[in-house]
Design a protein around this motif. Structure first.
Motif, PDB file in Angstrom:
ATOM      1  N   PRO A 160     -20.193  15.466  65.892  1.00 15.37           N
ATOM      2  CA  PRO A 160     -19.460  15.855  64.676  1.00 15.37           C
ATOM      3  C   PRO A 160     -18.076  15.222  64.553  1.00 15.37           C
ATOM      4  CG  PRO A 160     -20.559  17.756  65.608  1.00 15.37           C
ATOM      5  CD  PRO A 160     -20.736  16.648  66.605  1.00 15.37           C
ATOM      6  N   ILE A 161     -17.259  15.282  65.618  1.00 14.38           N
ATOM      7  CA  ILE A 161     -15.905  14.726  65.531  1.00 14.38           C
ATOM      8  C   ILE A 161     -15.965  13.226  65.302  1.00 14.38           C
ATOM      9  CG2 ILE A 161     -13.742  14.339  66.785  1.00 14.38           C
ATOM     10  CD1 ILE A 161     -14.223  16.974  68.240  1.00 14.38           C
ATOM     11  N   GLY A 162     -16.809  12.538  66.065  1.00 14.26           N
ATOM     12  CA  GLY A 162     -16.920  11.097  65.928  1.00 14.26           C
ATOM     13  C   GLY A 162     -17.380  10.678  64.548  1.00 14.26           C
ATOM     14  N   CYS A 163     -18.391  11.361  64.020  1.00 12.69           N
ATOM     15  CA  CYS A 163     -18.918  10.998  62.696  1.00 12.69           C
ATOM     16  C   CYS A 163     -17.907  11.283  61.592  1.00 12.69           C
ATOM     17  CB  CYS A 163     -20.221  11.749  62.435  1.00 12.69           C
ATOM     18  SG  CYS A 163     -21.644  11.098  63.336  1.00 12.69           S
ATOM     19  N   GLU A 164     -17.240  12.424  61.669  1.00 15.82           N
ATOM     20  CA  GLU A 164     -16.259  12.759  60.637  1.00 15.82           C
ATOM     21  C   GLU A 164     -15.140  11.726  60.573  1.00 15.82           C
ATOM     22  OE1 GLU A 164     -16.713  17.651  60.893  1.00 15.82           O
ATOM     23  OE2 GLU A 164     -14.873  16.674  61.562  1.00 15.82           O
ATOM     24  N   LEU A 165     -14.565  11.414  61.720  1.00 12.88           N
ATOM     25  CA  LEU A 165     -13.430  10.497  61.729  1.00 12.88           C
ATOM     26  C   LEU A 165     -13.855   9.058  61.480  1.00 12.88           C
ATOM     27  CD1 LEU A 165     -11.318  12.044  64.620  1.00 12.88           C
ATOM     28  CD2 LEU A 165     -10.926  12.211  62.158  1.00 12.88           C
ATOM     29  N   ALA A 166     -15.052   8.689  61.897  1.00 11.39           N
ATOM     30  CA  ALA A 166     -15.551   7.338  61.617  1.00 11.39           C
ATOM     31  C   ALA A 166     -15.629   7.107  60.112  1.00 11.39           C
ATOM     32  CB  ALA A 166     -16.927   7.150  62.249  1.00 11.39           C
ATOM     33  N   ARG A 184     -29.876   9.064  68.381  1.00 16.17           N
ATOM     34  CA  ARG A 184     -29.489   9.246  66.987  1.00 16.17           C
ATOM     35  C   ARG A 184     -28.128   9.921  66.898  1.00 16.17           C
ATOM     36  NH1 ARG A 184     -30.925  14.664  65.352  1.00 16.17           N
ATOM     37  NH2 ARG A 184     -32.240  15.699  66.905  1.00 16.17           N
ATOM     38  N   LEU A 185     -27.495   9.795  65.762  1.00 11.98           N
ATOM     39  CA  LEU A 185     -26.270  10.524  65.500  1.00 11.98           C
ATOM     40  C   LEU A 185     -26.576  12.021  65.430  1.00 11.98           C
ATOM     41  CD1 LEU A 185     -24.763   8.338  62.605  1.00 11.98           C
ATOM     42  CD2 LEU A 185     -24.226   8.208  65.043  1.00 11.98           C
ATOM     43  N   LEU A 186     -25.556  12.849  65.663  1.00 18.94           N
ATOM     44  CA  LEU A 186     -25.680  14.300  65.514  1.00 18.94           C
ATOM     45  C   LEU A 186     -26.947  14.807  66.197  1.00 18.94           C
ATOM     46  CD1 LEU A 186     -24.595  14.583  61.761  1.00 18.94           C
ATOM     47  CD2 LEU A 186     -23.159  14.871  63.793  1.00 18.94           C
ATOM     48  N   SER A 194     -29.766  13.761  60.666  1.00 20.14           N
ATOM     49  CA  SER A 194     -29.210  12.566  61.306  1.00 20.14           C
ATOM     50  C   SER A 194     -29.509  11.316  60.487  1.00 20.14           C
ATOM     51  CB  SER A 194     -29.787  12.413  62.715  1.00 20.14           C
ATOM     52  OG  SER A 194     -29.462  13.526  63.520  1.00 20.14           O
ATOM     53  N   ARG A 195     -30.727  11.222  59.960  1.00 16.48           N
ATOM     54  CA  ARG A 195     -31.109  10.046  59.175  1.00 16.48           C
ATOM     55  C   ARG A 195     -30.304   9.954  57.887  1.00 16.48           C
ATOM     56  NH1 ARG A 195     -36.318  11.510  60.999  1.00 16.48           N
ATOM     57  NH2 ARG A 195     -36.780  12.614  59.061  1.00 16.48           N
ATOM     58  N   VAL A 196     -30.061  11.091  57.243  1.00 16.77           N
ATOM     59  CA  VAL A 196     -29.287  11.069  56.001  1.00 16.77           C
ATOM     60  C   VAL A 196     -27.875  10.548  56.271  1.00 16.77           C
ATOM     61  CG1 VAL A 196     -28.262  12.497  54.183  1.00 16.77           C
ATOM     62  CG2 VAL A 196     -30.636  12.892  54.889  1.00 16.77           C
ATOM     63  N   VAL A 197     -27.249  11.043  57.329  1.00 19.89           N
ATOM     64  CA  VAL A 197     -25.886  10.609  57.658  1.00 19.89           C
ATOM     65  C   VAL A 197     -25.880   9.136  58.047  1.00 19.89           C
ATOM     66  CG1 VAL A 197     -23.951  10.915  59.247  1.00 19.89           C
ATOM     67  CG2 VAL A 197     -25.115  12.920  58.293  1.00 19.89           C
ATOM     68  N   GLY A 211     -28.460   4.681  71.194  1.00 14.42           N
ATOM     69  CA  GLY A 211     -29.096   4.260  72.428  1.00 14.42           C
ATOM     70  C   GLY A 211     -28.268   3.235  73.176  1.00 14.42           C
ATOM     71  N   ALA A 212     -26.953   3.323  72.988  1.00 18.22           N
ATOM     72  CA  ALA A 212     -26.045   2.318  73.552  1.00 18.22           C
ATOM     73  C   ALA A 212     -25.203   2.950  74.660  1.00 18.22           C
ATOM     74  CB  ALA A 212     -25.142   1.749  72.463  1.00 18.22           C
TER      75      ALA A 212
END
Length: 466
Positions: A160-166, A184-186, A194-197, A211-212
């Motif tokens: 959540p924090i990473g996606c919001e600030l990204a 995947r994200l989230l 996750s796919r929608v975001v 996967g990194a």
């Protein structure tokens, strides 16, 4: 002056605890090594949501920072020492260290207390990536000090924090890459969420690498390089570490207090927020390892104080399953109760109603149709599917998801039938009417859609909700 309750930590949980004590006629002492308000006010919810809102509106970074600082100052003014003193709360600034179960030392001063609430919160978790400590990396505690957005930014962590600030920094003009070790994200949310975001990020130019696994980090001229175990790498001006939080318990002298922690350093508590190792000690908020949200910390703080001050066995209890969560990306991702995958593991006969936002008139008129509403319900023991079954949870993805989820949170808390949601009149056209329309699928269908049996990820699609 004697005090009825000692509260250690001035964040959301600590503030809730001392205010609950005052409301019950007690005299609390709040010990905090920083200004009251804690992470949420100064380095968490308030600055991040202000910045996200400004980015959504298309404001420039300078304007966003000014508004962010104004918001922090305004909210902090209602929580500072003067405000708390006016409410009947004594505040002692300094770091608390237990000397014994009933004694705490604060900057050389010893305070005795029969009942204690520990609410010291959490701090950014820094993963053990070789070389990462040698970078001038950012965390949520330092990113809001930036005077200007970086030209390029790598966000380590797709939660959540990473996606919001990204997304926010991308909208301020930064070239952003999100690096997530998982697939995947989230990862804690519904896979479709996750796919929608991820699709929205791609549309807005945010690069996503899932996967990194990062093998090492090193400084390079003008920035930093993250190298993956595959041999690939990514370079950026700045690196933001957002892989999670860890409880703040080191240095508190918990051994002297007789308070036990788990393998992650979190204080072990029962549902009454009492520590499992010492009578008279309570803990609340992130330090317990329970859901790390401000609203959860507030609830835990109130429950802990109420039970600490109640003679005999406390009655108030905290239920992790009732905590709603929201990721404030655009679109927002909101969840309460069980996800479909969780329901498939524990209630194989549960049913799910699914409604894409593209079929919600308010979303269509706003031109923001990314997302969906997914409501999960299960048969009741004696009444079966009468009334549509009992609500187990919901995932909502959309521009107002964080507001819509609370109707489901109430339904979950009181064991409501989905029929009540379907029968409750909702104003048209609103985003919230999506909840009513989805709930109607448990009763023969709505708009050609009907509730189906839950499926675990990877299960074959044996039917359709059409």
């Amino acid at each position: 002056m004697s005090h009825d309750l000692l509260v250690i930590g001035g964040g959301a949980a600590g503030l809730a605890a001392v205010r609950t004590a005052v409301a019950r006629g007690a005299r609390p002492l709040l010990v905090t090594d920083g200004p009251p308000g804690g992470d949420c006010t100064f380095t968490g919810c308030v600055p991040s949501k202000t910045l996200i809102e400004a980015a959504e509106r298309g404001e420039g970074f300078d304007s966003a920072v000014r508004r962010m600082r104004d918001a922090v100052a305004r909210i902090a003014a209602g929580e500072d020492e003067a405000a708390l003193a006016a409410e009947g709360v004594d505040v002692l600034r300094g770091r608390a260290v237990f000397r014994s179960p009933g004694e705490v030392e604060v900057e050389g001063r010893v305070v005795s207390a029969e009942r204690v609430v520990i609410a010291t919160g959490s701090e950014p978790l820094i993963p053990p990536v070789p070389g990462l400590d040698g970078l001038d990396h950012l965390t949520n505690e330092t990113v809001f000090d930036l005077a200007e957005p970086p030209r390029s930014l790598v966000v380590l962590g797709g939660g959540p924090i990473g996606c919001e600030l990204a997304q926010a920094f991308a909208r301020f003009g930064a070239d952003v890459t999100v690096v997530e070790a998982g697939e995947r994200l989230l990862s804690h949310e519904d896979p479709e969420a996750s796919r929608v975001v991820a699709d929205r990020f791609t549309a807005e130019g945010v690069a996503v690498r899932t996967g990194a696994a990062v093998a090492r980090a090193r400084p390079v001229p003008g920035g930093s390089r993250l190298e993956f175990d595959t041999g690939a790498s990514v370079v950026a001006d700045r690196v933001l570490v957002a892989v999670g939080r860890s409880p703040v318990t080191a240095g508190l002298g918990l051994d002297a207090a007789g308070v036990a922690t788990d393998e992650h350093g979190a204080i072990r508590t029962d549902p009454r927020m009492a520590t499992t190792s010492r009578r008279g000690s309570y803990a609340a908020g992130d330090v317990t390892g329970r859901p790390a949200f401000t609203h959860a910390a507030d609830a835990m703080g109130r429950i802990a104080a109420a039970n600490a001050l109640r003679r005999g066995r406390g009655r108030a209890r905290f239920d992790d399953a009732e905590v709603p969560r929201v990721t404030f990306t655009s679109p927002e991702v909101a969840q309460v109760g069980l996800t479909e995958a969780e329901a498939a593991r524990t209630h194989s006969d549960a049913r799910v109603a699914y409604l894409p936002m593209s079929e919600v008139d308010r979303a269509v008129t706003a031109g923001r149709t990314d997302g969906f509403v997914k409501i999960i319900a299960v048969r009741r023991t004696w009444t079966g599917n009468l009334g549509g079954g009992r609500v187990l949870g919901a995932t909502i993805v959309g521009e107002r998801a964080g507001e819509l989820v609370h109707e489901i949170a109430l339904a979950l808390r009181i064991g409501m039938f989905t029929g009540r949601l379907a029968q409750t009149m909702h104003a048209y056209p609103t985003h919230a009417i999506a909840v009513q329309q989805a709930a109607a699928q448990f009763f023969g269908g709505y708009g050609g859609r009907r509730a189906r049996t839950v499926r675990a990820p990877g299960d074959p699609d044996t039917g359709t909700d059409r």
